[in-house]
Design an enzyme around this catalytic site. Structure first.
Site: not given
Ligand code: T46
Length: 150
Positions: A49
């Site tokens: 993303h």
């Molecule tokens: C990014 C990369 C480097 C939350 O509730 N709060 C938060 O602050 C974050 C980051 C995530 N979440 C929840 C949302 C999803 O249900 O945690 C779950 C996993 O998040 P996500 O699939 O977005 O994780 P990544 O590793 O794909 O991405 C993350 C960050 O979301 C993003 O901003 O830049 O790490």
């Protein structure tokens, strides 16, 4: 594409190392959120993303991983393997995190609170977004391939 890596100052003594990070001093923005990922399963790639306004600094404080940055024109892979190094990721930059070592802890310092509406999770939408916004912040800097700030 310009890659911005910060090399933080470790305060080392006979006991070991300590790194302190302060907003506007070591980190170029107000830190509104800190999160970290660990126990990442073998072969997993996370991310896929971009963000509309979020800026972040990624620090692999234990183990190692790799970050693929893509500004829509160019892609770069940056290894993170030192607990005193931080990779800056601007908004409007597609990112993927992969090749996590089994013991990797990837800590992220973020300029904004969590906001799902700031995410662009579709790659074609990302390409449209950077074209429409006319914002080439993430795409410029072709002259300097890598910048390191201490
Ligand atoms: C990014 C990369 C480097 C939350 O509730 N709060 C938060 O602050 C974050 C980051 C995530 N979440 C929840 C949302 C999803 O249900 O945690 C779950 C996993 O998040 P996500 O699939 O977005 O994780 P990544 O590793 O794909 O991405 C993350 C960050 O979301 C993003 O901003 O830049 O790490």
């Amino acid at each position: 594409m310009q890659v911005i890596k910060y090399v933080f100052q470790p305060h080392g003594d006979a006991r070991g190392q300590l790194v302190a990070l302060e907003e506007f001093k070591d980190i170029p923005f107000r830190i509104k959120r800190v999160y970290y990922m660990y126990d990442t399963a073998d072969g997993v790639t996370r991310g896929y993303h971009a963000h509309k306004s979020l800026q972040q600094i990624l620090v692999c404080i234990h183990g190692s991983c790799k970050i693929r940055l893509d500004n829509g024109k160019e892609k770069k892979v940056i290894p993170l393997e030192k607990p005193y190094e931080g990779l800056y990721i601007s908004y409007a930059m597609w990112r993927e995190m992969f090749d996590f070592s089994i013991d990797a802890v990837l800590m992220v310092l973020a300029s904004e609170l969590y906001d799902e509406s700031d995410y662009i999770r579709n790659y074609d939408e990302f390409l449209e977004y950077i074209k429409d916004s006319g914002d080439n912040t993430a795409a410029d800097g072709d002259k300097n391939d890598e910048s390191t700030f201490c």
